[in-house]
Design a protein around this motif. Structure first.
Motif, PDB file in Angstrom:
ATOM      1  N   GLU A   8      -2.504  -1.949  13.608  1.00  0.00           N
ATOM      2  CA  GLU A   8      -3.899  -1.782  13.204  1.00  0.00           C
ATOM      3  C   GLU A   8      -4.036  -1.871  11.681  1.00  0.00           C
ATOM      4  OE1 GLU A   8      -5.744   1.173  16.538  1.00  0.00           O
ATOM      5  OE2 GLU A   8      -4.157   1.992  15.260  1.00  0.00           O
ATOM      6  N   ARG A   9      -3.052  -1.367  10.969  1.00  0.00           N
ATOM      7  CA  ARG A   9      -3.067  -1.481   9.503  1.00  0.00           C
ATOM      8  C   ARG A   9      -2.890  -2.935   9.079  1.00  0.00           C
ATOM      9  NH1 ARG A   9       0.307   3.613   7.004  1.00  0.00           N
ATOM     10  NH2 ARG A   9      -0.711   5.235   8.206  1.00  0.00           N
ATOM     11  N   VAL A  10      -2.048  -3.667   9.785  1.00  0.00           N
ATOM     12  CA  VAL A  10      -1.875  -5.097   9.495  1.00  0.00           C
ATOM     13  C   VAL A  10      -3.204  -5.816   9.724  1.00  0.00           C
ATOM     14  CG1 VAL A  10      -0.764  -7.239  10.276  1.00  0.00           C
ATOM     15  CG2 VAL A  10       0.607  -5.172   9.914  1.00  0.00           C
ATOM     16  N   ALA A  11      -3.910  -5.485  10.800  1.00  0.00           N
ATOM     17  CA  ALA A  11      -5.217  -6.099  11.075  1.00  0.00           C
ATOM     18  C   ALA A  11      -6.201  -5.786   9.948  1.00  0.00           C
ATOM     19  CB  ALA A  11      -5.752  -5.626  12.422  1.00  0.00           C
ATOM     20  N   LEU A  12      -6.158  -4.565   9.425  1.00  0.00           N
ATOM     21  CA  LEU A  12      -7.010  -4.191   8.295  1.00  0.00           C
ATOM     22  C   LEU A  12      -6.671  -5.042   7.076  1.00  0.00           C
ATOM     23  CD1 LEU A  12      -9.036  -2.229   6.856  1.00  0.00           C
ATOM     24  CD2 LEU A  12      -7.045  -0.782   6.380  1.00  0.00           C
ATOM     25  N   LEU A  13      -5.397  -5.150   6.751  1.00  0.00           N
ATOM     26  CA  LEU A  13      -4.977  -5.964   5.602  1.00  0.00           C
ATOM     27  C   LEU A  13      -5.365  -7.426   5.788  1.00  0.00           C
ATOM     28  CD1 LEU A  13      -1.446  -4.420   4.969  1.00  0.00           C
ATOM     29  CD2 LEU A  13      -3.429  -4.263   3.448  1.00  0.00           C
ATOM     30  N   ARG A  14      -5.273  -7.914   6.999  1.00  0.00           N
ATOM     31  CA  ARG A  14      -5.594  -9.313   7.301  1.00  0.00           C
ATOM     32  C   ARG A  14      -7.056  -9.620   6.969  1.00  0.00           C
ATOM     33  NH1 ARG A  14      -3.274 -12.849   6.937  1.00  0.00           N
ATOM     34  NH2 ARG A  14      -1.533 -12.288   8.207  1.00  0.00           N
ATOM     35  N   ARG A  15      -7.960  -8.624   7.113  1.00  0.00           N
ATOM     36  CA  ARG A  15      -9.387  -8.833   6.836  1.00  0.00           C
ATOM     37  C   ARG A  15      -9.698  -8.827   5.341  1.00  0.00           C
ATOM     38  NH1 ARG A  15     -10.014  -4.764  10.951  1.00  0.00           N
ATOM     39  NH2 ARG A  15     -10.693  -3.333   9.334  1.00  0.00           N
ATOM     40  N   VAL A  16      -8.734  -8.460   4.523  1.00  0.00           N
ATOM     41  CA  VAL A  16      -8.939  -8.351   3.077  1.00  0.00           C
ATOM     42  C   VAL A  16      -8.587  -9.688   2.422  1.00  0.00           C
ATOM     43  CG1 VAL A  16      -8.134  -7.167   1.001  1.00  0.00           C
ATOM     44  CG2 VAL A  16      -8.454  -5.878   3.115  1.00  0.00           C
ATOM     45  N   ASP A  17      -9.529 -10.226   1.645  1.00  0.00           N
ATOM     46  CA  ASP A  17      -9.301 -11.525   1.002  1.00  0.00           C
ATOM     47  C   ASP A  17      -8.004 -11.553   0.195  1.00  0.00           C
ATOM     48  OD1 ASP A  17     -11.638 -12.554   2.039  1.00  0.00           O
ATOM     49  OD2 ASP A  17     -12.812 -12.151   0.241  1.00  0.00           O
ATOM     50  N   LEU A  18      -7.678 -10.459  -0.443  1.00  0.00           N
ATOM     51  CA  LEU A  18      -6.486 -10.386  -1.286  1.00  0.00           C
ATOM     52  C   LEU A  18      -5.207 -10.705  -0.508  1.00  0.00           C
ATOM     53  CD1 LEU A  18      -6.355  -9.560  -4.300  1.00  0.00           C
ATOM     54  CD2 LEU A  18      -5.807  -7.255  -3.548  1.00  0.00           C
ATOM     55  N   PHE A  19      -5.195 -10.364   0.786  1.00  0.00           N
ATOM     56  CA  PHE A  19      -3.991 -10.527   1.601  1.00  0.00           C
ATOM     57  C   PHE A  19      -4.167 -11.518   2.751  1.00  0.00           C
ATOM     58  CE2 PHE A  19      -3.862  -6.067   0.044  1.00  0.00           C
ATOM     59  CZ  PHE A  19      -2.828  -6.234  -0.861  1.00  0.00           C
ATOM     60  N   ALA A  20      -5.284 -12.221   2.801  1.00  0.00           N
ATOM     61  CA  ALA A  20      -5.589 -13.096   3.936  1.00  0.00           C
ATOM     62  C   ALA A  20      -4.551 -14.187   4.161  1.00  0.00           C
ATOM     63  CB  ALA A  20      -6.975 -13.717   3.767  1.00  0.00           C
ATOM     64  N   LEU A  30       3.835  -3.850   3.936  1.00  0.00           N
ATOM     65  CA  LEU A  30       2.797  -3.218   3.118  1.00  0.00           C
ATOM     66  C   LEU A  30       2.070  -2.129   3.905  1.00  0.00           C
ATOM     67  CD1 LEU A  30       0.950  -6.072   1.178  1.00  0.00           C
ATOM     68  CD2 LEU A  30       2.339  -4.238   0.228  1.00  0.00           C
ATOM     69  N   ALA A  31       1.807  -2.414   5.166  1.00  0.00           N
ATOM     70  CA  ALA A  31       1.061  -1.470   6.009  1.00  0.00           C
ATOM     71  C   ALA A  31       1.749  -0.111   6.085  1.00  0.00           C
ATOM     72  CB  ALA A  31       0.891  -2.054   7.410  1.00  0.00           C
ATOM     73  N   GLN A  32       3.062  -0.117   6.048  1.00  0.00           N
ATOM     74  CA  GLN A  32       3.803   1.137   6.189  1.00  0.00           C
ATOM     75  C   GLN A  32       3.740   2.022   4.947  1.00  0.00           C
ATOM     76  OE1 GLN A  32       7.568   0.808   8.082  1.00  0.00           O
ATOM     77  NE2 GLN A  32       6.781  -0.578   9.619  1.00  0.00           N
ATOM     78  N   VAL A  33       3.360   1.451   3.800  1.00  0.00           N
ATOM     79  CA  VAL A  33       3.298   2.263   2.576  1.00  0.00           C
ATOM     80  C   VAL A  33       1.869   2.615   2.177  1.00  0.00           C
ATOM     81  CG1 VAL A  33       5.504   1.433   1.702  1.00  0.00           C
ATOM     82  CG2 VAL A  33       3.403   0.235   1.048  1.00  0.00           C
ATOM     83  N   LEU A  34       0.881   2.208   2.986  1.00  0.00           N
ATOM     84  CA  LEU A  34      -0.501   2.582   2.706  1.00  0.00           C
ATOM     85  C   LEU A  34      -0.702   4.071   2.940  1.00  0.00           C
ATOM     86  CD1 LEU A  34      -2.480  -0.305   4.460  1.00  0.00           C
ATOM     87  CD2 LEU A  34      -2.067  -0.021   2.006  1.00  0.00           C
ATOM     88  N   ALA A 110       4.780   0.141  -4.766  1.00  0.00           N
ATOM     89  CA  ALA A 110       4.896  -0.540  -3.471  1.00  0.00           C
ATOM     90  C   ALA A 110       4.405  -1.980  -3.578  1.00  0.00           C
ATOM     91  CB  ALA A 110       4.099   0.210  -2.410  1.00  0.00           C
ATOM     92  N   PHE A 111       3.324  -2.180  -4.328  1.00  0.00           N
ATOM     93  CA  PHE A 111       2.790  -3.522  -4.536  1.00  0.00           C
ATOM     94  C   PHE A 111       3.793  -4.386  -5.288  1.00  0.00           C
ATOM     95  CE2 PHE A 111       0.105  -6.588  -6.831  1.00  0.00           C
ATOM     96  CZ  PHE A 111      -0.571  -7.148  -5.766  1.00  0.00           C
ATOM     97  N   ASP A 112       4.401  -3.843  -6.351  1.00  0.00           N
ATOM     98  CA  ASP A 112       5.399  -4.578  -7.130  1.00  0.00           C
ATOM     99  C   ASP A 112       6.595  -4.984  -6.272  1.00  0.00           C
ATOM    100  OD1 ASP A 112       3.862  -4.415  -9.418  1.00  0.00           O
ATOM    101  OD2 ASP A 112       5.074  -2.828 -10.339  1.00  0.00           O
ATOM    102  N   GLU A 113       7.041  -4.074  -5.431  1.00  0.00           N
ATOM    103  CA  GLU A 113       8.168  -4.376  -4.544  1.00  0.00           C
ATOM    104  C   GLU A 113       7.802  -5.511  -3.592  1.00  0.00           C
ATOM    105  OE1 GLU A 113      11.675  -4.720  -2.789  1.00  0.00           O
ATOM    106  OE2 GLU A 113      11.281  -3.564  -4.612  1.00  0.00           O
TER     107      GLU A 113
END
Length: 141
Positions: A8-20, A30-34, A110-113
Protein backbone atom coordinates in the motif's frame (compact mmCIF):
# COMPACT_ATOMS: atom_id res chain seq x y z
CA UNK A 1 -3.90 4.87 13.43
CA UNK A 2 -4.10 2.70 10.31
CA UNK A 3 -0.96 0.77 9.42
CA UNK A 4 -0.26 0.55 5.70
CA UNK A 5 1.31 -2.58 4.31
CA UNK A 6 4.44 -2.19 2.19
CA UNK A 7 2.42 -2.80 -0.98
CA UNK A 8 0.00 0.00 0.00
CA UNK A 9 2.92 2.34 0.67
CA UNK A 10 4.38 1.47 -2.73
CA UNK A 11 1.00 2.33 -4.30
CA UNK A 12 1.10 5.68 -2.47
CA UNK A 13 4.61 6.41 -3.75
CA UNK A 14 3.58 5.38 -7.26
CA UNK A 15 0.91 8.16 -7.28
CA UNK A 16 3.55 10.79 -6.48
CA UNK A 17 5.07 12.52 -9.52
CA UNK A 18 8.48 12.54 -7.84
CA UNK A 19 8.58 8.72 -7.84
CA UNK A 20 6.28 7.84 -10.76
CA UNK A 21 9.15 6.61 -12.97
CA UNK A 22 10.72 4.50 -10.22
CA UNK A 23 10.30 0.69 -10.39
CA UNK A 24 8.14 -0.91 -7.69
CA UNK A 25 11.04 -3.00 -6.35
CA UNK A 26 12.92 0.25 -5.63
CA UNK A 27 9.84 1.89 -4.15
CA UNK A 28 9.47 -1.08 -1.79
CA UNK A 29 12.77 -0.12 -0.15
CA UNK A 30 11.68 3.50 0.22
CA UNK A 31 8.27 2.42 1.50
CA UNK A 32 9.84 0.64 4.44
CA UNK A 33 11.57 3.78 5.74
CA UNK A 34 8.55 6.10 5.52
CA UNK A 35 7.30 7.44 8.86
CA UNK A 36 3.59 8.10 9.37
CA UNK A 37 2.68 11.57 10.69
CA UNK A 38 -0.85 12.84 11.43
CA UNK A 39 -1.82 16.49 11.95
CA UNK A 40 -5.19 18.02 12.87
CA UNK A 41 -6.75 20.83 10.83
CA UNK A 42 -5.03 24.13 11.54
CA UNK A 43 -1.69 22.60 12.51
CA UNK A 44 1.52 24.07 11.16
CA UNK A 45 3.19 21.17 9.38
CA UNK A 46 6.25 23.20 8.34
CA UNK A 47 7.39 26.66 9.37
CA UNK A 48 9.15 29.05 7.05
CA UNK A 49 12.78 29.42 8.12
CA UNK A 50 13.00 26.09 9.98
CA UNK A 51 15.91 23.87 8.92
CA UNK A 52 14.74 20.29 8.48
CA UNK A 53 15.90 17.38 6.37
CA UNK A 54 12.75 15.61 5.27
CA UNK A 55 9.89 15.75 2.81
CA UNK A 56 6.26 14.80 3.32
CA UNK A 57 4.01 12.80 1.02
CA UNK A 58 0.30 13.55 1.51
CA UNK A 59 -1.78 10.39 1.86
CA UNK A 60 -5.04 12.20 2.60
CA UNK A 61 -6.22 15.61 3.64
CA UNK A 62 -5.37 19.04 2.31
CA UNK A 63 -2.48 21.38 3.00
CA UNK A 64 -1.91 25.02 2.18
CA UNK A 65 1.58 26.21 1.31
CA UNK A 66 1.89 29.84 2.36
CA UNK A 67 4.61 32.12 1.02
CA UNK A 68 4.78 35.90 1.00
CA UNK A 69 3.93 35.98 -2.71
CA UNK A 70 1.29 33.21 -2.96
CA UNK A 71 -0.76 30.44 -1.41
CA UNK A 72 -1.14 26.99 -2.93
CA UNK A 73 -3.43 24.16 -1.82
CA UNK A 74 -2.10 20.60 -2.06
CA UNK A 75 -3.86 17.31 -1.55
CA UNK A 76 -3.40 13.56 -1.66
CA UNK A 77 -0.54 12.27 -3.76
CA UNK A 78 1.50 15.47 -3.55
CA UNK A 79 4.87 16.12 -1.95
CA UNK A 80 5.91 19.11 0.16
CA UNK A 81 9.38 19.97 1.39
CA UNK A 82 11.23 18.02 -1.30
CA UNK A 83 14.07 20.53 -1.51
CA UNK A 84 15.04 19.70 2.08
CA UNK A 85 16.13 16.18 1.15
CA UNK A 86 18.32 17.59 -1.61
CA UNK A 87 19.76 20.57 0.27
CA UNK A 88 18.67 21.15 3.88
CA UNK A 89 18.27 24.93 4.00
CA UNK A 90 15.67 27.02 5.83
CA UNK A 91 12.15 26.19 4.66
CA UNK A 92 10.89 28.66 2.05
CA UNK A 93 7.24 28.46 3.11
CA UNK A 94 4.91 27.64 5.96
CA UNK A 95 2.60 24.67 5.42
CA UNK A 96 -0.73 24.51 7.25
CA UNK A 97 -3.16 21.59 7.46
CA UNK A 98 -6.52 22.74 6.05
CA UNK A 99 -8.11 19.47 7.19
CA UNK A 100 -6.88 16.54 9.23
CA UNK A 101 -3.95 15.12 7.24
CA UNK A 102 -1.99 11.90 7.12
CA UNK A 103 1.53 12.42 5.84
CA UNK A 104 4.46 10.11 5.25
CA UNK A 105 7.87 11.52 6.13
CA UNK A 106 10.96 10.58 4.16
CA UNK A 107 14.20 11.67 5.77
CA UNK A 108 17.30 12.83 3.89
CA UNK A 109 19.48 9.90 5.02
CA UNK A 110 17.03 7.35 3.62
CA UNK A 111 16.55 9.40 0.45
CA UNK A 112 20.33 9.72 -0.05
CA UNK A 113 20.77 5.97 0.36
CA UNK A 114 18.05 5.35 -2.22
CA UNK A 115 19.70 7.78 -4.65
CA UNK A 116 23.08 6.05 -4.24
CA UNK A 117 21.70 2.63 -4.95
CA UNK A 118 19.05 3.51 -7.55
CA UNK A 119 19.91 6.27 -10.05
CA UNK A 120 16.44 6.06 -11.62
CA UNK A 121 15.11 7.82 -8.52
CA UNK A 122 17.42 10.75 -9.28
CA UNK A 123 16.12 10.93 -12.84
CA UNK A 124 12.53 11.06 -11.61
CA UNK A 125 13.34 13.73 -9.03
CA UNK A 126 15.18 15.88 -11.58
CA UNK A 127 12.31 15.60 -14.08
CA UNK A 128 9.75 16.63 -11.45
CA UNK A 129 11.83 19.56 -10.19
CA UNK A 130 12.33 20.81 -13.74
CA UNK A 131 8.57 20.57 -14.35
CA UNK A 132 7.89 22.59 -11.20
CA UNK A 133 10.53 25.16 -12.10
CA UNK A 134 8.94 25.64 -15.51
CA UNK A 135 5.48 25.98 -13.94
CA UNK A 136 6.78 28.59 -11.50
CA UNK A 137 8.25 30.69 -14.29
CA UNK A 138 5.27 30.60 -16.65
CA UNK A 139 3.25 33.82 -16.83
CA UNK A 140 -0.09 33.66 -15.00
CA UNK A 141 -3.14 33.57 -17.30
Amino acid sequence: MQVLLTIERVALLRRVDLFAATPDRVLAGLAQVLEEVDHPAGAQVMVEGAVEDWLYIVEHGELEVVRSDRRVAMGAGTVVGELAVLDPQPRSATVIALSPVRLWRLRKAAFDEALRSRPEIARGVIAELVRRLRETHQPMA
